[in-house]
Scaffold this active site. Structure first.
Site, PDB file in Angstrom:
ATOM      1  N   HIS A 142      -4.381  42.672 -15.131  1.00  0.00           N
ATOM      2  CA  HIS A 142      -3.715  43.511 -16.131  1.00  0.00           C
ATOM      3  C   HIS A 142      -4.646  43.736 -17.312  1.00  0.00           C
ATOM      4  CE1 HIS A 142      -2.853  39.288 -17.037  1.00  0.00           C
ATOM      5  NE2 HIS A 142      -2.883  39.637 -18.311  1.00  0.00           N
ATOM      6  N   HIS A 146      -4.567  44.620 -21.476  1.00  0.00           N
ATOM      7  CA  HIS A 146      -3.756  44.683 -22.698  1.00  0.00           C
ATOM      8  C   HIS A 146      -4.195  45.905 -23.501  1.00  0.00           C
ATOM      9  CE1 HIS A 146      -2.520  40.292 -22.579  1.00  0.00           C
ATOM     10  NE2 HIS A 146      -3.556  40.274 -21.766  1.00  0.00           N
ATOM     11  N   GLY A 179      -8.947  33.034 -20.686  1.00  0.00           N
ATOM     12  CA  GLY A 179      -7.611  33.060 -21.277  1.00  0.00           C
ATOM     13  C   GLY A 179      -6.561  33.752 -20.428  1.00  0.00           C
ATOM     14  N   CYS A 211       4.174  41.148 -10.010  1.00  0.00           N
ATOM     15  CA  CYS A 211       4.631  41.788  -8.763  1.00  0.00           C
ATOM     16  C   CYS A 211       6.139  42.034  -8.846  1.00  0.00           C
ATOM     17  CB  CYS A 211       4.323  40.913  -7.551  1.00  0.00           C
ATOM     18  SG  CYS A 211       2.624  41.016  -6.971  1.00  0.00           S
ATOM     19  N   HIS A 265      -2.363  38.097 -12.098  1.00  0.00           N
ATOM     20  CA  HIS A 265      -2.224  39.423 -11.497  1.00  0.00           C
ATOM     21  C   HIS A 265      -2.917  40.358 -12.491  1.00  0.00           C
ATOM     22  CE1 HIS A 265       0.521  42.636  -9.452  1.00  0.00           C
ATOM     23  NE2 HIS A 265      -0.287  43.280 -10.290  1.00  0.00           N
ATOM     24  N   ASN A 324      -8.390  39.682 -19.806  1.00  0.00           N
ATOM     25  CA  ASN A 324      -8.732  38.271 -19.749  1.00  0.00           C
ATOM     26  C   ASN A 324      -8.933  37.892 -18.290  1.00  0.00           C
ATOM     27  OD1 ASN A 324      -8.355  38.002 -22.535  1.00  0.00           O
ATOM     28  ND2 ASN A 324      -6.186  37.530 -22.303  1.00  0.00           N
TER      29      ASN A 324
HETATM   30  P1  5GP Z   1      -3.057  37.033 -20.065  1.00  0.00           P
HETATM   31  O1  5GP Z   1      -3.020  35.843 -20.970  1.00  0.00           O
HETATM   32  O2  5GP Z   1      -2.930  36.639 -18.620  1.00  0.00           O
HETATM   33  O3  5GP Z   1      -4.209  37.950 -20.316  1.00  0.00           O
HETATM   34  O4  5GP Z   1      -1.792  37.887 -20.466  1.00  0.00           O
HETATM   35  C1  5GP Z   1      -0.532  37.693 -19.926  1.00  0.00           C
HETATM   36  C2  5GP Z   1       0.437  38.391 -20.848  1.00  0.00           C
HETATM   37  O5  5GP Z   1       1.641  38.574 -20.150  1.00  0.00           O
HETATM   38  C3  5GP Z   1       0.757  37.599 -22.112  1.00  0.00           C
HETATM   39  O6  5GP Z   1       0.404  38.365 -23.254  1.00  0.00           O
HETATM   40  C4  5GP Z   1       2.261  37.355 -22.018  1.00  0.00           C
HETATM   41  O7  5GP Z   1       2.919  37.449 -23.255  1.00  0.00           O
HETATM   42  C5  5GP Z   1       2.703  38.426 -21.037  1.00  0.00           C
HETATM   43  N1  5GP Z   1       3.866  38.051 -20.235  1.00  0.00           N
HETATM   44  C6  5GP Z   1       4.037  36.894 -19.557  1.00  0.00           C
HETATM   45  N2  5GP Z   1       5.207  36.911 -18.885  1.00  0.00           N
HETATM   46  C7  5GP Z   1       5.781  38.125 -19.154  1.00  0.00           C
HETATM   47  C8  5GP Z   1       7.001  38.727 -18.748  1.00  0.00           C
HETATM   48  O8  5GP Z   1       7.808  38.167 -18.005  1.00  0.00           O
HETATM   49  N3  5GP Z   1       7.262  39.978 -19.213  1.00  0.00           N
HETATM   50  C9  5GP Z   1       6.375  40.636 -20.038  1.00  0.00           C
HETATM   51  N4  5GP Z   1       6.731  41.860 -20.438  1.00  0.00           N
HETATM   52  N5  5GP Z   1       5.214  40.086 -20.437  1.00  0.00           N
HETATM   53  C10 5GP Z   1       4.921  38.852 -19.996  1.00  0.00           C
HETATM   54 ZN    ZN Z   2       1.182  39.968  -8.438  1.00  0.00          ZN
END
Ligand code: 5GP
Ligand code: ZN
Length: 116
Positions: A102, A104, A95, A7, A100, A89
């Protein structure tokens, strides 16, 4: 949502390397890339995960906004023709570390056929 890192990025309060942005979606480079291309495509509105997306039509519309951003981001990152992997994820065992929603976009090298 307060204390949500994505956010804050969507609001411009925390810097990110933004690839593409419109009214509903922001796409930016992952801070810890796992491949030459690793971009996160994120709806600006806070929705915690894909499960809660289905809870009403307004949230479900965010998925359309994400999907419409996919070819634009892929083109910008040079993977539209070569291909890429789009990953979500969901939840602890899925994982998910940032709660929030998202997606990849990973590519820029041969990812192979196997998911794991
Ligand atoms: P998840 O594990 O929730 O699917 O992916 C979260 C992703 O967000 C991870 O790949 C992590 O490297 C990325 N991430 C976490 N904090 C930040 C941030 O502050 N900036 C950016 N650009 N990526 C972030
Ligand atoms: Zn959020």
């Amino acid at each position: 949502m307060q204390d949500c890192i994505f956010c804050k990025i969507a609001a411009g309060e925390i810097p990110a390397k933004v690839v593409y942005e419109n009214e509903n979606v922001i796409a930016f480079h992952d801070i810890k890339p796992v491949a030459p291309v690793h971009v996160l495509i994120v709806p600006k509105r806070h929705v915690s995960d894909v499960i809660s997306l289905a809870s009403d039509d307004e949230r479900a519309a965010l998925m359309q906004a994400v999907l419409q951003a996919v070819p634009i981001v892929a083109e910008k990152m040079g993977v539209a023709d070569k291909g890429f992997r789009l990953i979500n994820n969901c939840g602890t065992e899925g994982g998910q570390t940032v709660m929030h929603l998202h997606f990849h976009m990973i590519g820029g090298r041969d990812l192979g056929e196997k998911l794991l």
